[in-house]
Motif scaffolding. Sequence first.
Motif, PDB file in Angstrom:
ATOM      1  N   GLU A 193       1.598   6.930  -6.761  1.00 37.89           N
ATOM      2  CA  GLU A 193       0.506   7.835  -7.118  1.00 37.89           C
ATOM      3  C   GLU A 193       0.726   9.255  -6.577  1.00 37.89           C
ATOM      4  O   GLU A 193      -0.108  10.126  -6.792  1.00 37.89           O
ATOM      5  CB  GLU A 193      -0.829   7.293  -6.598  1.00 37.89           C
ATOM      6  CG  GLU A 193      -1.290   6.027  -7.275  1.00 37.89           C
ATOM      7  CD  GLU A 193      -1.658   6.230  -8.724  1.00 37.89           C
ATOM      8  OE1 GLU A 193      -2.186   7.310  -9.073  1.00 37.89           O
ATOM      9  OE2 GLU A 193      -1.410   5.307  -9.523  1.00 37.89           O
ATOM     10  N   ALA A 207      -8.417   0.982  -3.621  1.00 38.44           N
ATOM     11  CA  ALA A 207      -7.195   1.390  -2.914  1.00 38.44           C
ATOM     12  C   ALA A 207      -7.448   1.531  -1.411  1.00 38.44           C
ATOM     13  O   ALA A 207      -6.734   0.921  -0.612  1.00 38.44           O
ATOM     14  CB  ALA A 207      -6.639   2.677  -3.515  1.00 38.44           C
ATOM     15  N   THR A 261       0.836  -1.208   0.000  1.00 36.93           N
ATOM     16  CA  THR A 261       0.000   0.000   0.000  1.00 36.93           C
ATOM     17  C   THR A 261       0.865   1.251   0.000  1.00 36.93           C
ATOM     18  O   THR A 261       0.566   2.212  -0.712  1.00 36.93           O
ATOM     19  CB  THR A 261      -0.948  -0.012   1.215  1.00 36.93           C
ATOM     20  OG1 THR A 261      -1.719  -1.221   1.191  1.00 36.93           O
ATOM     21  CG2 THR A 261      -1.878   1.186   1.199  1.00 36.93           C
ATOM     22  N   GLU A 281       2.163   1.748  -3.500  1.00 30.50           N
ATOM     23  CA  GLU A 281       1.103   2.268  -4.377  1.00 30.50           C
ATOM     24  C   GLU A 281       0.839   3.752  -4.111  1.00 30.50           C
ATOM     25  O   GLU A 281       0.712   4.549  -5.037  1.00 30.50           O
ATOM     26  CB  GLU A 281      -0.184   1.459  -4.176  1.00 30.50           C
ATOM     27  CG  GLU A 281      -1.366   1.962  -4.970  1.00 30.50           C
ATOM     28  CD  GLU A 281      -1.213   1.808  -6.475  1.00 30.50           C
ATOM     29  OE1 GLU A 281      -1.969   2.475  -7.200  1.00 30.50           O
ATOM     30  OE2 GLU A 281      -0.349   1.044  -6.924  1.00 30.50           O
TER      31      GLU A 281
END
Length: 156
Positions: free
Chosen positions: A25, A122, A18, A21
Motif C-alpha cells: 500500500e 488494517a 502486516t 500489506e
Amino acid sequence: MTLRRGLIGLTVLSILGTAFELATERHWQTWEQCLPWGALVLLAAGVVLPALHDSPRVIMAVRWLASAVLLVALFGVYVHVAANHEAGFLDQGNAGTWETLPALSRWWSALTKSVGPTPPLAPGMLAQTAFLLLLATLARRTSGRSGPSAPAVVYR
C-alpha cells in the motif's frame, strides 16, 4: 512451552503479513502512516528480547511494548474510521442523502468501509498482533526439568 511458541510463531507471521500489506500500500507518505512501521519494530523487539534473555523484567518490558502497540493500533482504527466518515458524502450511493442519514448509520458505514477509502481492519490487524504477543507473555513456561511433574512458572 508449545503454546507459547505457537503464539510467538503467529505473532511473527502477523508481523510479516502486516509489513507486506503496508509495503504494498506504500504506507509511508505521512508521519501518521509511519506509525504502524514503528509499531511493527516494537513488536519485533518484543519477539526477540525474550529469546535473548528470558527474565521477568524482560517479559514486563515486552508487555509494555505490546500495550503501546495496542494504543497505536486503536488510534489507527480511529483515524481510518474518521477518514471514511469524512469521505461519506463523496460516495455515489450516499451523495444526496449522507447528511440526512442517522449518525449511527454514518459511523457504521465508515467502520465497515461501506464508504471511504481506508480499511479499519488494517490497524485492527496490528492490534491483534500485539494481543498475540501479550498472550505469549502470559503462556506458562516450564522450568528446566522435563516431564509432566515439572512445575509451571507464570510471569505476572
